[in-house]
Design a protein around this motif. Structure first.
Motif, short mmCIF file in Angstrom:
data_model
loop_
_atom_site.label_atom_id
_atom_site.label_comp_id
_atom_site.label_asym_id
_atom_site.label_seq_id
_atom_site.Cartn_x
_atom_site.Cartn_y
_atom_site.Cartn_z
N SER A 86 -50.79 -11.11 -25.30
CA SER A 86 -51.66 -12.28 -25.43
C SER A 86 -53.26 -11.75 -25.12
CB SER A 86 -51.35 -13.30 -24.54
OG SER A 86 -51.43 -12.96 -23.19
N ASN A 87 -53.08 -10.93 -24.25
CA ASN A 87 -54.65 -10.34 -23.99
C ASN A 87 -55.06 -9.08 -24.77
OD1 ASN A 87 -54.65 -11.60 -21.63
ND2 ASN A 87 -53.93 -10.03 -20.16
N ILE A 88 -54.21 -8.81 -25.58
CA ILE A 88 -54.47 -7.55 -26.69
C ILE A 88 -55.11 -8.62 -27.84
CG2 ILE A 88 -53.61 -6.23 -28.38
CD1 ILE A 88 -52.14 -4.83 -26.18
N LEU A 89 -54.28 -9.77 -28.09
CA LEU A 89 -54.87 -10.54 -29.13
C LEU A 89 -56.20 -11.15 -29.07
CD1 LEU A 89 -54.07 -12.30 -31.77
CD2 LEU A 89 -53.08 -14.02 -30.33
N PHE A 90 -56.21 -11.64 -27.53
CA PHE A 90 -57.80 -12.25 -27.21
C PHE A 90 -58.73 -11.17 -27.40
CE2 PHE A 90 -60.78 -12.44 -23.95
CZ PHE A 90 -61.45 -13.47 -24.06
N VAL A 115 -59.83 -15.38 -36.79
CA VAL A 115 -60.36 -14.82 -35.53
C VAL A 115 -60.71 -15.59 -34.40
CG1 VAL A 115 -62.48 -13.62 -34.67
CG2 VAL A 115 -61.38 -12.82 -36.73
N SER A 116 -61.27 -17.04 -35.00
CA SER A 116 -61.20 -18.02 -34.00
C SER A 116 -60.12 -18.52 -33.42
CB SER A 116 -62.05 -19.09 -34.75
OG SER A 116 -63.33 -19.03 -35.31
N SER A 117 -59.15 -18.41 -34.24
CA SER A 117 -57.77 -18.97 -33.63
C SER A 117 -57.10 -18.06 -32.57
CB SER A 117 -56.84 -19.37 -35.10
OG SER A 117 -57.29 -20.54 -35.61
N ALA A 118 -57.27 -16.56 -33.06
CA ALA A 118 -56.64 -15.48 -32.19
C ALA A 118 -57.34 -15.43 -30.81
CB ALA A 118 -56.74 -14.36 -33.16
N TYR A 119 -58.56 -15.92 -30.94
CA TYR A 119 -59.45 -15.93 -29.92
C TYR A 119 -58.85 -16.92 -28.81
CZ TYR A 119 -63.59 -16.71 -26.88
OH TYR A 119 -64.49 -16.76 -25.69
N PHE A 120 -58.76 -18.19 -29.05
CA PHE A 120 -58.01 -19.03 -28.37
C PHE A 120 -56.70 -19.01 -27.95
CE2 PHE A 120 -62.44 -21.06 -29.59
CZ PHE A 120 -62.72 -21.59 -28.31
N ILE A 121 -56.12 -18.71 -28.75
CA ILE A 121 -54.74 -18.68 -28.73
C ILE A 121 -54.18 -17.45 -27.68
CG2 ILE A 121 -52.21 -17.80 -29.62
CD1 ILE A 121 -53.28 -19.05 -32.29
N GLY A 122 -54.96 -16.64 -27.83
CA GLY A 122 -54.95 -15.31 -26.78
C GLY A 122 -55.30 -15.77 -25.43
N PHE A 123 -56.38 -16.49 -25.35
CA PHE A 123 -57.09 -16.90 -24.14
C PHE A 123 -56.17 -17.81 -23.61
CE2 PHE A 123 -60.07 -20.00 -22.19
CZ PHE A 123 -60.37 -19.25 -21.01
N TYR A 124 -55.66 -18.95 -24.11
CA TYR A 124 -54.76 -19.85 -23.69
C TYR A 124 -53.33 -19.36 -22.99
CZ TYR A 124 -57.99 -23.53 -25.24
OH TYR A 124 -59.21 -23.97 -25.64
N SER A 125 -52.92 -18.54 -24.04
CA SER A 125 -51.53 -18.14 -23.65
C SER A 125 -51.45 -17.10 -22.43
CB SER A 125 -50.92 -17.26 -24.78
OG SER A 125 -51.69 -16.07 -25.42
N SER A 126 -52.62 -16.38 -22.36
CA SER A 126 -53.03 -15.50 -21.20
C SER A 126 -52.78 -16.47 -20.13
CB SER A 126 -54.13 -14.75 -21.26
OG SER A 126 -54.37 -13.95 -20.17
N ILE A 168 -50.68 -22.32 -29.55
CA ILE A 168 -51.07 -22.69 -30.80
C ILE A 168 -51.72 -23.91 -31.06
CG2 ILE A 168 -50.15 -22.65 -33.16
CD1 ILE A 168 -48.44 -20.09 -32.56
N ILE A 169 -50.95 -24.79 -30.73
CA ILE A 169 -51.20 -26.24 -30.83
C ILE A 169 -52.50 -26.70 -30.32
CG2 ILE A 169 -50.58 -28.62 -30.22
CD1 ILE A 169 -47.63 -27.70 -30.27
N ALA A 170 -52.88 -26.01 -29.14
CA ALA A 170 -54.26 -26.28 -28.44
C ALA A 170 -55.25 -25.51 -29.33
CB ALA A 170 -54.32 -25.97 -27.10
N SER A 171 -54.82 -24.54 -30.20
CA SER A 171 -55.95 -23.87 -30.80
C SER A 171 -55.93 -24.44 -32.42
CB SER A 171 -55.53 -22.50 -30.80
OG SER A 171 -55.50 -22.12 -29.48
#
Length: 356
Positions: A86-90, A115-126, A168-171
Motif C-alpha cells: 500500500s505504501n509503494i502504491l501511494f 494516479v489520483s485513485s492510486a494515491y488515495f487507495i494507497g494512502f487510506y489502505s496504509s 477502493i470504495i473511499a477513493s
C-alpha cells in the motif's frame, strides 16, 4: 489538482479561489492565491520526491527481508506485506504530482484517474493496515491463548481484502470526478470537472469528514487503546526488558499522534470553513500554508512506517544484521549474529513476532 483540492488547497494552479456557497449571491468574494500557489509549487515537488525516495528505500528493504528471510505463513508477515504494498502504491503516484506541480498534466486522462485513485487507495489502505497490525499485536499479546486459535492465515487474508475494499470504495470519487481539461492560464490540468460546483463541493465536504473520522479518529482510538492495553499486560508480567518495551510503545503512540494530529486538525478546519458562507481570505491562506506542511509530514510517516513498525522487533533486527553482514563483510565483527537465536526467536511463541 485533485490530490490537493480534495484535501483543501483551493485552485492550486489558479490565481484565485472562491467559496461555492457564495455563487447564489449577487457578489462573489475572491481571494488571491498567487503567494500560496507559488509556495506550493516550490514546496510540494521537493517533498514528493523525498517521500518517494524514502518510501521505496524503506519499504523495499522490508520487502527484501520478507522475501529473503521470511515466509507468508504468519499473520504478521501477511499484514506487513500488504502494508508495504500500500505504501509503494501511494509513493508511486508522487512523482506524477511533482511533475504536475512543476509544469502541467502531461500524462493523459486515463492516468489522471488512475494516479489520483492510486494515491488515495494507497494512502487510506496504509492507515488501515497500520491500525490492523496494531489490533493484531493487541490480540497476540493481551489475548494470546484465544488469539492462537483465531489468528490463522484465512483471518489475515480476509482482513486484508476488507481493508483494500474499504480503501477502493473511499477513493471511487477520483475515478468519477477526475478529468483532464485545458485551462487558459495553466494549460492541461487534472482536476474535478464535469459536474455542478454544488455537487463537487458536497463531495469535498464528505471527503473532509471521511478523512477526519474514518481515517484519523478511529485509527487513533484503536492504536491508543491497543497499546495502552499492551502496556498494562507487559507491566503485569515478568518480561525482561520491560522498560524498553514500554518506551518503544510510548514512542510509537507519540509519533503517530505527532505526525497525524496537526494534518487532521487542519482538515477539520477546512471542512468547517467550506461550510461557512463567509470567506476570510487571510484565514484561508493560513490554512493553505498549514496544510502544505502538515500533509507532507503525515505522508512521510505513512511512507516510512513499515521500517518503524518492524525494526523495533528483535527478529527483524536480527534479519537486518544478517543482511548487513552478508552485503558488507567488514561489518561482520561489529554485529552480534546468531542464526540459531534467530530461528528460535521465530518459533518461540505464537506472538514472537511482537517481541520488543
Amino acid at each position: 489538482m485533485d490530490m490537493f483540492d480534495d484535501l483543501g488547497i483551493l485552485d492550486l494552479l489558479e490565481n484565485v479561489t472562491y467559496n461555492p456557497d457564495d455563487v447564489v449571491s449577487d457578489s462573489v468574494k475572491l481571494c488571491r492565491k498567487s503567494n500560496v500557489n507559488d509556495f506550493g509549487s516550490k514546496f510540494n515537488p521537493a517533498f514528493c520526491y523525498v517521500n518517494f525516495f524514502l518510501s521505496y528505500l524503506g519499504n523495499g528493504l522490508v520487502l527484501y527481508i520478507i522475501y529473503k528471510y521470511e515466509k507468508l505463513n504468519s499473520v504478521t508477515n501477511i499484514f506487513l506485506l500488504n502494508l508495504v504494498l500500500s505504501n509503494i502504491l501511494f509513493a508511486t503516484s508522487l512523482p506524477f504530482w511533482a511533475t504536475y506541480h512543476l509544469s502541467e498534466w502531461i500524462f493523459g486522462d486515463i492516468l489522471c484517474k488512475l494516479v489520483s485513485s492510486a494515491y488515495f487507495i494507497g494512502f487510506y489502505s496504509s492507515i488501515l493496515f497500520l491500525t490492523l497490525m496494531t489490533f493484531d499485536r493487541y490480540l497476540a499479546v493481551v489475548h494470546a491463548v484465544a488469539a492462537a486459535k483465531s489468528r490463522k492465515r484465512s483471518y489475515a487474508f480476509i482482513s486484508s481484502v476488507v481493508v483494500w475494499c474499504i480503501s477502493i470504495i473511499a477513493s471511487v470519487k477520483e475515478l468519477v470526478f477526475q478529468k483532464v481539461w485545458k485551462s487558459n492560464s495553466n494549460g492541461l490540468v487534472c482536476e474535478e470537472s464535469g459536474y455542478s460546483e454544488s455537487t463537487m463541493a458536497l463531495w469535498r465536504l464528505v471527503t473532509y469528514y471521511q478523512q477526519f473520522l474514518v481515517f484519523f479518529l478511529l485509527p487513533l482510538f484503536m492504536v491508543s487503546y491497543c497499546y495502552i492495553s499492551i502496556t498494562v499486560r507487559i507491566m503485569s508480567t515478568r518480561m525482561r526488558d520491560k522498560c524498553r518495551a514500554i518506551k518503544l510503545i510510548f514512542i510509537i503512540i507519540f509519533t503517530f499522534f505527532l505526525c497525524w494530529t496537526p494534518y487532521n486538525v487542519v482538515i477539520l478546519l477546512r471542512a468547517i470553513q467550506s461550510s461557512s458562507p463567509d470567506v476570510d481570505c487571510t484565514y484561508s491562506d493560513k490554512l493553505d500554508y498549514a496544510l502544505f506542511v502538515t500533509r507532507n509530514v503525515a505522508y512521510l510517516y505513512c511512507c516510512i512506517s513499515p521500517v518503524f513498525y518492524t525494526f523495533v522487533g528483535k527478529k527483524f533486527q536480527s534479519h537486518f544484521k544478517r543482511l548487513l553482514a552478508k552485503k558488507i563483510p567488514c561489518l561482520r565483527r561489529h554485529l552480534s549474529l546468531s542464526s540459531q537465536s534467530t530461528r528460535s526467536t521465530s518459533q518461540k511463541t505464537p506472538h514472537s513476532d511482537y517481541e520488543y
